[in-house]
Design a protein around this motif. Structure first.
Motif, PDB file in Angstrom:
ATOM      1  N   UNK A   1      33.851 -37.290  16.355  1.00  0.00           N
ATOM      2  CA  UNK A   1      32.563 -36.635  16.169  1.00  0.00           C
ATOM      3  C   UNK A   1      32.247 -36.492  14.696  1.00  0.00           C
ATOM      4  N   UNK A   2      30.976 -36.630  14.364  1.00  0.00           N
ATOM      5  CA  UNK A   2      30.540 -36.585  12.972  1.00  0.00           C
ATOM      6  C   UNK A   2      29.989 -35.228  12.573  1.00  0.00           C
ATOM      7  N   UNK A   3      29.907 -34.289  13.505  1.00  0.00           N
ATOM      8  CA  UNK A   3      29.363 -32.974  13.187  1.00  0.00           C
ATOM      9  C   UNK A   3      30.342 -31.885  13.594  1.00  0.00           C
ATOM     10  N   UNK A   4      30.398 -30.856  12.764  1.00  0.00           N
ATOM     11  CA  UNK A   4      31.218 -29.674  13.042  1.00  0.00           C
ATOM     12  C   UNK A   4      30.295 -28.507  13.351  1.00  0.00           C
ATOM     13  N   UNK A   5      30.712 -27.648  14.246  1.00  0.00           N
ATOM     14  CA  UNK A   5      29.904 -26.497  14.603  1.00  0.00           C
ATOM     15  C   UNK A   5      30.108 -25.336  13.639  1.00  0.00           C
ATOM     16  N   UNK A   6      29.376 -24.255  13.833  1.00  0.00           N
ATOM     17  CA  UNK A   6      29.541 -23.069  12.990  1.00  0.00           C
ATOM     18  C   UNK A   6      30.852 -22.358  13.291  1.00  0.00           C
ATOM     19  N   UNK A   7      31.243 -21.494  12.378  1.00  0.00           N
ATOM     20  CA  UNK A   7      32.438 -20.681  12.605  1.00  0.00           C
ATOM     21  C   UNK A   7      32.166 -19.681  13.724  1.00  0.00           C
ATOM     22  N   UNK A   8      33.221 -19.021  14.182  1.00  0.00           N
ATOM     23  CA  UNK A   8      33.062 -18.011  15.236  1.00  0.00           C
ATOM     24  C   UNK A   8      32.125 -16.900  14.766  1.00  0.00           C
ATOM     25  N   UNK A   9      32.285 -16.489  13.522  1.00  0.00           N
ATOM     26  CA  UNK A   9      31.427 -15.427  12.988  1.00  0.00           C
ATOM     27  C   UNK A   9      29.979 -15.887  12.910  1.00  0.00           C
TER      28      UNK A   9
END
Length: 306
Positions: A1-9
């Motif tokens: 995958x080329x995209x990372x999601x936001x952190x939990x916070x």
């Protein structure tokens, strides 16, 4: 995958901003599935990746009426404007030529606010034969479709157009393809689950003034106020953290060329998914007329984009 999601916070902050509570997304997805099942002109719900439906629920800030309107437009515009979605490869002509003209790269990391940044850069020393505006629009929409497969929870979208390499001859091509430009921008607003937060234009020369005005005329007043004009890419650091930006712009991410290559590879990996999406939308049995697209169904001019 080329995209990372936001952190939990970050995810918790985004959900709180939207008023998303436990079970809301699942209920929204079921609502959209019911709409699909009830319409003879929309795909069967089983044929649609559930992640797409989640993106529409969240991209419309849990407003199910808006999500239904956008989802209808997403499918019906593809049936109406099949020419924009007929190609599903960036490695084969004609879109492979567009990749010699443009680098298209949604960046891996989100900003502190949870925004996804997408870079669209005109390449240096591009051949005039590769600078087909309609094919460039097709390539951008194709990458957008691929990103939808991988995207997670984000708070909004930021687009960077780096146009310092544009030659005067391209401005004339852009104006000649004004209808294709308008159509693509309307589609991006009314038929995709994105929340446009900012548009940064870097390196625009005076001869692009009419082209800039064309693009601004295709969006509502709210979006027009979100345009930022910069003389050089380094100015972006005042708006976007270095951890997100590519290294040639003073950032910490891979080069734009490398990221664009990764996206070309990712689109190739998603060939079956993209083909299924194309086939599903092309199976729409009823013709969709322009009056419908710009009125009730598409609601391009009526929809309040946020």
């Amino acid at each position: 995958m080329c995209v990372l999601g936001p952190s939990i916070k970050q995810s918790e902050v985004i959900k709180q901003e939207w008023g998303e509570n436990a079970g809301d997304v699942e209920r929204g997805v079921r609502n959209l599935q019911d709409m699909l099942a009830a319409s003879p002109y929309l795909p069967e719900p089983a044929s649609i990746d559930e992640n797409i439906l989640q993106l529409f629920v969240r991209g419309c800030r849990m407003n199910l009426e808006r999500a239904r309107t956008k989802l209808k437009a997403f499918f019906l515009t593809r049936s109406r404007f099949r020419d924009l979605y007929e190609h599903i490869s960036l490695n084969d002509p004609p879109l492979s030529d567009s990749c010699k003209f443009l680098d298209i790269a949604p960046l891996p990391k989100v900003t502190d606010e949870g925004y996804r940044v997408t870079v669209i850069r005109v390449r240096a020393n591009y051949a005039d034969s590769c600078a087909d505006i309609a094919d460039a629009a097709r390539a951008i929409l194709l990458v957008s479709d691929a990103r939808m497969h991988d995207e997670t929870l984000i708070a909004g979208d930021v687009f960077i157009w780096e146009v310092s390499n544009v030659r005067a001859s391209l401005a004339a091509k852009l104006m000649a393809a004004a209808n294709a430009v308008r159509r693509s921008i309307y589609l991006a607003q009314a038929a995709y689950p994105q929340r446009m937060k900012r548009i940064h234009v870097v390196g625009a020369r005076p001869f692009l003034a009419s082209s800039m005005q064309l693009m601004r005329s295709c969006v509502n007043e709210k979006i027009r106020r979100r345009y930022y004009i910069h003389n050089k890419p380094e100015d972006l650091l005042d708006h976007i953290p270095a951890k997100v930006l590519p290294k040639e712009w003073g950032g910490q991410e891979d080069s734009i060329e490398s990221l664009a290559k990764q996206w070309r590879h990712r689109v190739a990996e998603l060939k079956n998914y993209l083909q299924n999406l194309k086939d599903t939308c092309n199976a729409t049995p009823a013709p969709i007329m322009d009056s419908d697209m710009y009125g009730t169904v598409g609601a391009f001019r009526k929809l309040d984009i946020d």
